[in-house]
Design a protein around this motif. Structure first.
Motif, mmCIF file in Angstrom:
data_model
loop_
_atom_site.group_PDB
_atom_site.id
_atom_site.type_symbol
_atom_site.label_atom_id
_atom_site.label_comp_id
_atom_site.label_asym_id
_atom_site.label_seq_id
_atom_site.Cartn_x
_atom_site.Cartn_y
_atom_site.Cartn_z
ATOM 1 N N THR A 49 -3.348 -36.862 -55.909
ATOM 2 C CA THR A 49 -2.395 -35.950 -55.275
ATOM 3 C C THR A 49 -3.104 -35.030 -54.294
ATOM 4 O OG1 THR A 49 -0.950 -36.003 -57.219
ATOM 5 C CG2 THR A 49 -0.681 -34.139 -55.707
ATOM 6 N N ILE A 50 -4.234 -34.488 -54.708
ATOM 7 C CA ILE A 50 -5.005 -33.591 -53.843
ATOM 8 C C ILE A 50 -5.482 -34.340 -52.600
ATOM 9 C CG2 ILE A 50 -7.113 -32.201 -53.706
ATOM 10 C CD1 ILE A 50 -6.660 -31.634 -56.757
ATOM 11 N N SER A 51 -5.927 -35.555 -52.758
ATOM 12 C CA SER A 51 -6.369 -36.373 -51.621
ATOM 13 C C SER A 51 -5.219 -36.670 -50.663
ATOM 14 C CB SER A 51 -6.978 -37.685 -52.105
ATOM 15 O OG SER A 51 -8.168 -37.445 -52.800
ATOM 16 N N GLN A 52 -4.036 -36.904 -51.213
ATOM 17 C CA GLN A 52 -2.866 -37.153 -50.365
ATOM 18 C C GLN A 52 -2.536 -35.916 -49.529
ATOM 19 O OE1 GLN A 52 0.152 -38.360 -53.150
ATOM 20 N NE2 GLN A 52 -0.568 -40.473 -53.216
ATOM 21 N N GLN A 56 -2.460 -35.890 -45.518
ATOM 22 C CA GLN A 56 -1.195 -35.572 -44.842
ATOM 23 C C GLN A 56 -1.295 -34.320 -43.977
ATOM 24 O OE1 GLN A 56 1.401 -35.240 -48.218
ATOM 25 N NE2 GLN A 56 1.708 -37.443 -48.386
ATOM 26 N N ARG A 57 -2.066 -33.344 -44.425
ATOM 27 C CA ARG A 57 -2.163 -32.057 -43.716
ATOM 28 C C ARG A 57 -3.416 -31.973 -42.835
ATOM 29 N NH1 ARG A 57 2.527 -28.992 -44.948
ATOM 30 N NH2 ARG A 57 3.256 -29.743 -46.937
ATOM 31 N N HIS A 58 -4.198 -33.037 -42.818
ATOM 32 C CA HIS A 58 -5.420 -33.099 -41.997
ATOM 33 C C HIS A 58 -6.363 -31.937 -42.314
ATOM 34 C CE1 HIS A 58 -3.322 -36.220 -39.794
ATOM 35 N NE2 HIS A 58 -2.315 -35.393 -39.657
ATOM 36 N N LEU A 59 -6.612 -31.735 -43.594
ATOM 37 C CA LEU A 59 -7.459 -30.630 -44.046
ATOM 38 C C LEU A 59 -8.911 -31.081 -44.112
ATOM 39 C CD1 LEU A 59 -5.177 -29.347 -46.955
ATOM 40 C CD2 LEU A 59 -5.232 -28.562 -44.571
ATOM 41 N N THR A 60 -9.817 -30.214 -43.664
ATOM 42 C CA THR A 60 -11.237 -30.546 -43.702
ATOM 43 C C THR A 60 -12.040 -29.588 -44.573
ATOM 44 O OG1 THR A 60 -11.667 -29.301 -41.670
ATOM 45 C CG2 THR A 60 -11.184 -31.654 -41.435
#
Length: 117
Positions: A49-52, A56-60
């Motif tokens: 879930t965290i990876s999704q 999805q939010r393009h978090l780095t």
């Protein structure tokens, strides 16, 4: 910076893209963000879930699963979202609950103060 978030918290999900913008903006100042997930009750959301959310939010910035950590109790976190800016020594510099109007401006002001801008 520590951000306590959850996928089942609407404000947390709204806040994440702003955190990414701030992370990108202050990366050269050595800002590190730890986004600690406490979704699904007491942190039962899995890494999938965290990876999704990351994708999805393009978090780095760094996302972690918080279910079995002491971060919530150590910093008095009782809800999500909560954002905590720490000095290099680990001392709390700024503590902010929720996601409200002016949130981003307040956070940038505190980071500018901390980084001497």
């Amino acid at each position: 910076m520590i951000n306590n978030w959850a996928t089942d918290c609407t404000n947390s999900m709204k806040e994440l893209p702003y955190l990414q913008q701030i992370y990108t903006e202050y990366l050269a100042d050595s800002l590190i963000i730890f986004g600690i997930n406490y979704g699904g009750g007491q942190g039962t959301e899995g890494f999938e879930t965290i990876s999704q959310v990351r994708e999805q939010r393009h978090l780095t910035f760094i996302l972690l699963k918080g279910g079995e950590t002491d971060v919530k109790s150590n910093y008095g976190v009782t809800l999500t979202p909560v954002t905590i800016i720490l000095e290099r020594s680990g001392k709390i510099y700024y503590y902010m609950e929720g996601f409200t109007a002016g949130w981003e401006g307040n956070l940038r002001q505190k980071l500018d103060e901390l980084f001497g801008k």
